[in-house]
Design an enzyme around this catalytic site. Sequence first.
Site, short mmCIF file in Angstrom:
data_model
loop_
_atom_site.label_atom_id
_atom_site.label_comp_id
_atom_site.label_asym_id
_atom_site.label_seq_id
_atom_site.Cartn_x
_atom_site.Cartn_y
_atom_site.Cartn_z
N LYS A 54 -3.89 -11.41 -1.63
CA LYS A 54 -4.54 -11.97 -2.67
C LYS A 54 -3.47 -12.47 -4.01
O LYS A 54 -3.75 -13.46 -4.33
CB LYS A 54 -5.58 -10.80 -3.37
CG LYS A 54 -6.72 -10.73 -2.51
CD LYS A 54 -7.40 -9.29 -2.98
CE LYS A 54 -8.51 -9.27 -1.78
NZ LYS A 54 -9.16 -7.92 -1.79
N GLN A 98 -9.56 -2.85 -5.77
CA GLN A 98 -9.53 -2.75 -4.30
C GLN A 98 -10.53 -1.50 -3.86
O GLN A 98 -10.09 -0.42 -4.13
CB GLN A 98 -8.02 -2.92 -3.60
CG GLN A 98 -7.99 -3.19 -2.02
CD GLN A 98 -8.59 -4.50 -1.56
OE1 GLN A 98 -8.33 -5.19 -2.20
NE2 GLN A 98 -9.09 -4.24 -0.61
N ASP A 121 -15.39 -9.88 -8.16
CA ASP A 121 -15.89 -9.11 -6.75
C ASP A 121 -17.55 -9.39 -6.80
O ASP A 121 -18.15 -9.32 -5.66
CB ASP A 121 -15.45 -7.86 -6.39
CG ASP A 121 -14.44 -7.88 -5.34
OD1 ASP A 121 -14.54 -8.91 -4.67
OD2 ASP A 121 -13.77 -6.81 -5.04
#
Length: 296
Positions: A54, A98, A121
């Site tokens: 990422k 994460q 997200d």
Amino acid sequence: MTAVRLDGKLFAATLRARISDQVSHLRDAHGLTPGLAVVLVGEDPASQVYVRAKGKQTVEVGMASFEHKLAAETSEADLLALIARLNADPKVHGILVQLPLPAHLNSDLVINSIDPAKDVDGFHISNVGLLGTGQKAMVPCTPLGCLMMLRDHHGSLSGMEAVVVGRSNIVGKPMAQLLLGESCTVTIAHSRTRDLAETCRRADILVAAVGRPEMIPGDWVKPGATVIDVGINRIAAGEKTRLVGDVDYESAAQVAGAITPVPGGVGPMTIACLLANTLTACCRAHGLPEPEGLTV
Ligand code: NDP
């Protein structure tokens, strides 16, 4: 019939190139650099690989990448304090924590402490609600990537029968919401579905998000259907391992009209859509028009 192979790697590269152009435009015309903060707690090897990928792709498209690596024993209070700082930081337009988090941390509490406008997200309860009610939301990256490929292949999805196998909060449910938003007739199947084979055979669009290697064989696929395989499963192959999806590619590709391979299908789209969401968040934060086709 041999199915069209939907090349997610190529699609993602094209999407990143478009994002990169938009990032240059934001810099030149408005002096803005979209920024993505990624928070990793602990040392889970798979999470470390994702976070590295990422960060690399964020920088490659010209965005600012802020990585925060915290020890596995980090307290909830310290993690929430970091998120509060990132929420208040004008250089940060997107925040990603994460998952999975270590067991002593409450994931729901942590995710819901992110400013919904920076929740790239799309897991914050506000974004889940906005998506569910058809309002402008931050859309979870993997389902967004699947939808982009479906729209690209079909144009309109209106009236199609869609079956989503899997009902997780990160893939199955938001995928179903997106397909409903496209006016598909949507069925969500899961581990208690009575006749999964027959349910799958109804699908013009079959999305597999289960996590069981090659569980969907070709004879569960309606001839000509579009198959989106979200599954990423590592299986033994002699001395080594290899990645396979939830669909048995060889047999399904004989029946389907189009199919995503694993690897090289949905996987590469996920990070590309994370970058798309970060760009969208930056534009929204500054009241600028959102680039077309980067979200729903
Ligand atoms: P979860 O484990 O959270 O959910 C799996 C779902 O599959 C559940 O709803 C479960 O049903 C259902 N399921 C399990 N067994 C069966 C069965 N025998 N028949 C029908 N349904 C079944 O997984 P995720 O949604 O997080 O991920 C799914 C897959 O997608 C994984 O392989 C994951 O690695 C991959 N993935 C890929 C991404 C990408 O970037 N390409 C991103 C995210 C995930 P129930 O609810 O009843 O238990």
